[in-house]
Design a protein around this motif. Structure first.
Motif, PDB file in Angstrom:
ATOM      1  N   LYS A 279      -1.493  -4.409  -1.962  1.00  0.00           N
ATOM      2  CA  LYS A 279      -1.104  -5.730  -1.459  1.00  0.00           C
ATOM      3  C   LYS A 279       0.395  -5.781  -1.179  1.00  0.00           C
ATOM      4  CE  LYS A 279      -4.714  -8.097  -4.109  1.00  0.00           C
ATOM      5  NZ  LYS A 279      -4.989  -9.014  -5.251  1.00  0.00           N
ATOM      6  N   GLY A 280       0.733  -6.340  -0.020  1.00  0.00           N
ATOM      7  CA  GLY A 280       2.126  -6.612   0.298  1.00  0.00           C
ATOM      8  C   GLY A 280       2.925  -5.429   0.798  1.00  0.00           C
ATOM      9  N   ILE A 281       2.332  -4.247   0.939  1.00  0.00           N
ATOM     10  CA  ILE A 281       3.079  -3.071   1.387  1.00  0.00           C
ATOM     11  C   ILE A 281       3.394  -3.196   2.875  1.00  0.00           C
ATOM     12  CG2 ILE A 281       2.997  -0.576   1.747  1.00  0.00           C
ATOM     13  CD1 ILE A 281       1.353  -0.329  -0.762  1.00  0.00           C
ATOM     14  N   ILE A 282       4.625  -2.857   3.226  1.00  0.00           N
ATOM     15  CA  ILE A 282       5.059  -2.865   4.629  1.00  0.00           C
ATOM     16  C   ILE A 282       5.555  -1.464   4.982  1.00  0.00           C
ATOM     17  CG2 ILE A 282       6.600  -3.901   6.332  1.00  0.00           C
ATOM     18  CD1 ILE A 282       6.907  -6.298   4.373  1.00  0.00           C
ATOM     19  N   LYS A 283       5.018  -0.934   6.051  1.00  0.00           N
ATOM     20  CA  LYS A 283       5.450   0.379   6.555  1.00  0.00           C
ATOM     21  C   LYS A 283       6.354   0.138   7.768  1.00  0.00           C
ATOM     22  CE  LYS A 283       3.422   4.548   8.662  1.00  0.00           C
ATOM     23  NZ  LYS A 283       2.133   5.151   9.097  1.00  0.00           N
ATOM     24  N   ILE A 284       7.559   0.673   7.710  1.00  0.00           N
ATOM     25  CA  ILE A 284       8.520   0.496   8.805  1.00  0.00           C
ATOM     26  C   ILE A 284       8.728   1.839   9.499  1.00  0.00           C
ATOM     27  CG2 ILE A 284      10.892  -0.126   9.405  1.00  0.00           C
ATOM     28  CD1 ILE A 284      10.897  -2.004   7.012  1.00  0.00           C
ATOM     29  N   VAL A 285       8.506   1.859  10.815  1.00  0.00           N
ATOM     30  CA  VAL A 285       8.569   3.100  11.595  1.00  0.00           C
ATOM     31  C   VAL A 285       9.623   2.954  12.695  1.00  0.00           C
ATOM     32  CG1 VAL A 285       7.275   4.702  13.049  1.00  0.00           C
ATOM     33  CG2 VAL A 285       6.125   3.530  11.155  1.00  0.00           C
ATOM     34  N   HIS A 296       1.875  -4.100   8.404  1.00  0.00           N
ATOM     35  CA  HIS A 296       1.571  -4.864   7.188  1.00  0.00           C
ATOM     36  C   HIS A 296       0.158  -4.538   6.720  1.00  0.00           C
ATOM     37  CE1 HIS A 296       5.051  -7.642   7.808  1.00  0.00           C
ATOM     38  NE2 HIS A 296       4.839  -7.322   9.081  1.00  0.00           N
ATOM     39  N   ALA A 297       0.012  -4.194   5.439  1.00  0.00           N
ATOM     40  CA  ALA A 297      -1.312  -3.944   4.870  1.00  0.00           C
ATOM     41  C   ALA A 297      -1.979  -5.285   4.570  1.00  0.00           C
ATOM     42  CB  ALA A 297      -1.200  -3.126   3.589  1.00  0.00           C
ATOM     43  N   THR A 298      -3.130  -5.532   5.182  1.00  0.00           N
ATOM     44  CA  THR A 298      -3.909  -6.742   4.912  1.00  0.00           C
ATOM     45  C   THR A 298      -5.336  -6.339   4.570  1.00  0.00           C
ATOM     46  OG1 THR A 298      -4.805  -7.167   7.132  1.00  0.00           O
ATOM     47  CG2 THR A 298      -2.544  -7.896   6.705  1.00  0.00           C
ATOM     48  N   SER A 299      -6.113  -7.296   4.059  1.00  0.00           N
ATOM     49  CA  SER A 299      -7.494  -6.989   3.679  1.00  0.00           C
ATOM     50  C   SER A 299      -8.352  -6.644   4.888  1.00  0.00           C
ATOM     51  CB  SER A 299      -8.106  -8.173   2.929  1.00  0.00           C
ATOM     52  OG  SER A 299      -8.066  -9.338   3.726  1.00  0.00           O
ATOM     53  N   ALA A 323      10.373 -13.651  -1.795  1.00  0.00           N
ATOM     54  CA  ALA A 323       9.310 -14.123  -2.697  1.00  0.00           C
ATOM     55  C   ALA A 323       9.017 -13.144  -3.824  1.00  0.00           C
ATOM     56  CB  ALA A 323       8.038 -14.391  -1.907  1.00  0.00           C
ATOM     57  N   ALA A 324       9.383 -11.879  -3.656  1.00  0.00           N
ATOM     58  CA  ALA A 324       9.107 -10.868  -4.681  1.00  0.00           C
ATOM     59  C   ALA A 324      10.114  -9.735  -4.551  1.00  0.00           C
ATOM     60  CB  ALA A 324       7.680 -10.322  -4.523  1.00  0.00           C
ATOM     61  N   ARG A 325      10.320  -9.016  -5.665  1.00  0.00           N
ATOM     62  CA  ARG A 325      11.203  -7.847  -5.613  1.00  0.00           C
ATOM     63  C   ARG A 325      10.466  -6.693  -4.929  1.00  0.00           C
ATOM     64  NH1 ARG A 325      13.419  -5.699 -10.791  1.00  0.00           N
ATOM     65  NH2 ARG A 325      11.304  -6.046 -11.550  1.00  0.00           N
ATOM     66  N   TYR A 326      11.190  -5.989  -4.071  1.00  0.00           N
ATOM     67  CA  TYR A 326      10.607  -4.870  -3.341  1.00  0.00           C
ATOM     68  C   TYR A 326      11.373  -3.593  -3.617  1.00  0.00           C
ATOM     69  CZ  TYR A 326       7.107  -7.159  -0.407  1.00  0.00           C
ATOM     70  OH  TYR A 326       5.971  -7.802   0.041  1.00  0.00           O
TER      71      TYR A 326
END
Length: 477
Positions: A279-285, A296-299, A323-326
């Motif tokens: 949940k919440g993982i973002i891949k930047i390319v 963005h990883a979504t269900s 909203a959260a620490r990354y």
């Protein structure tokens, strides 16, 4: 999620060694509960052979210990009998509601007769109105623990944070005796913390329970805390020998850090420090044509956004980052099959000798529309051998499985050495890049067990057997 019967890595010999070492320290004995009036509460009957083996004084008072329970009893020998008989009243104080098999040892110096081990499993919630499935999706796992404990000579019960708050010496618990029921029982020798959220784990009642049972009764609590990604990587960097497994990783402090990482690597990942299940993982390319893409990883799959500059990308995701620490992590060129990335989950546990062993390793292949491999995100499971055979791994195919096992054991030992908490099992996520190098992705201190995890052919998975062996090791039984 762990599938224990796929690629068991410890080998039955290691499990037998752990069992043999513990069994030399204790006797397995059947315990019968006799009708009222036959025995007084402070008397128990014991087969004569056990009295001779352990040199227990006949007809004299000794202290009986079962978890936190301690009281004086008189031991009466019984000829041509190999078990123990106790009164219903004593059984009630011990929290025993049916004949059972337990371990026994006698400590002559302190004149203490020890029964057990008594194991408490702390789970997140119960459903009292569903007596057949009082723990929802993990009920099968709980029953499996009961069955495995019966075989090994242990007693196990279950409790939730909502059941805490009263006396810690005598607890409200769930037991299995021809069906699930609520009961009272002493505090246990060992607690396996299987709480699934930090919110529950950090409740005042839970932390008070941990503190009290440790200090008052010497209870051992394992897997006592969640791990977060930055904590693990910071701790493991302190051991130079583990550096080769660690992708460059930092707690994201703002745009300059992201810019610096993106200048060094064409792909980076942003991962919530306390995230799970992808949940919440973002891949930047970084795109060849210029600009950047954020995945963005979504269900439902991967959602892709494209931006002309990294600054605009950062502005678009800044709300999520606040909203959260990354954690920002170096992207890896993982092996794949059919364009789907592969990673590996190793279940590493302490055995009956207190040593780390690899109980299982499985390969996880990302779903067609996902870049994360979690089963909850459409990933599939495979054996390590099958996954590597189908992959684009360029070198090191023959010993890849052995190198994954070695890395898992070394990382578990590193967590043990560098993080001040007691762990008995860890889920360690590993990856192989196309050159065959092993990388650490994540360490999970709460590997899951639920109804979607198939049982082994014998009905009891290796991970359950090993967990009980370790609990017996902690209890000295």
């Amino acid at each position: 999620m762990i599938i224990d019967q796929l690629v068991p890595s410890s080998g039955p010999g290691r499990l037998r060694e752990g069992r043999k070492e513990i069994e030399m320290q204790s006797s397995k004995i059947s315990v019968q509960i006799v009708s009222p009036g036959i025995l007084s509460e402070d008397t128990l009957m014991l087969g004569e052979s056990h009295l001779k083996k352990w040199q227990i004084p006949q007809g004299q008072t000794v202290q009986l210990k079962f978890g936190a329970y301690r009281d004086n009893v008189k031991v009466i020998p019984v000829q041509r009998y190999d078990g123990m008989r106790i009164s219903q009243a004593l059984a009630g104080r011990l929290g025993l509601h049916a004949p059972c098999t337990l371990r026994m040892r006698y400590r002559r110096a302190s004149r203490q007769l020890v029964l057990g081990p008594l194991i408490g499993v702390l789970v997140s919630r119960d459903y009292p109105n569903s007596p057949d499935r009082p723990f929802g999706s993990i009920t099968s796992f709980c029953k499996e623990l009961v069955d495995a404990a019966r075989i090994q000579g242990a007693s196990v019960y279950f409790l939730t944070p909502a059941m805490l708050g009263g006396s810690v010496s005598r607890l409200d618990v769930w037991v299995y005796a021809d069906g699930w029921r609520r009961a009272k029982a002493p505090a246990p020798d060992v607690v396996n913390n299987r709480l699934t959220t930090r919110k529950l784990e950090n409740k005042t009642s839970v932390q008070h329970f941990f503190k009290e049972v440790k200090s008052r009764f010497g209870t051992q609590v394992f897997n006592e805390k969640f791990l977060d990604k930055s904590e693990v990587f910071s701790a493991l960097r302190k051991q130079p020998s583990l550096g080769r497994y660690l992708p460059e990783s930092h707690l994201l402090g703002g745009f300059p850090m992201l810019k610096s990482m993106c200048s060094r690597y064409s792909t980076v990942f942003l991962k919530p420090v306390r995230g799970s299940l992808g949940k919440g993982i973002i891949k930047i390319v970084r795109l060849p044509s210029g600009g950047y893409a954020a995945h963005h990883a979504t269900s439902l799959g991967t959602r892709r956004q494209q931006f002309p500059t990294l600054l605009k990308l950062y502005a678009a995701i800044s709300g999520k980052l606040r909203a959260a620490r990354y954690q920002v992590q170096q992207g890896l060129n993982l092996i794949e099959t059919g364009g789907r990335p592969i990673d590996f989950r190793a279940l590493v546990q302490k055995n009956g000798s207190g040593e780390w062993i690899v109980t299982s390793i499985v390969a996880r292949i990302a779903g067609g529309q996902h870049f994360v491999s979690n089963i909850a995100r459409g990933g599939t499971l495979s054996t390590v051998r099958e996954a590597i055979a189908k992959s684009n791994l360029a070198a090191g195919r023959q010993d890849a499985s052995a190198r994954l096992r070695t890395a898992a054991l070394q990382i578990a030992a590193g967590v043990d050495a560098q993080i001040p908490a007691h762990f008995g099992e860890l889920g360690i996520d590993l990856a192989l890049d196309t050159s065959g190098r092993v990388w650490l992705l994540e360490v999970n201190s709460k590997p899951s067990k639920n109804d979607n995890t198939p049982l082994s052919a014998t009905g009891i998975r290796p991970s359950v057997r090993v967990m009980l062996l370790y609990a017996r090791h902690l209890a000295g039984l």
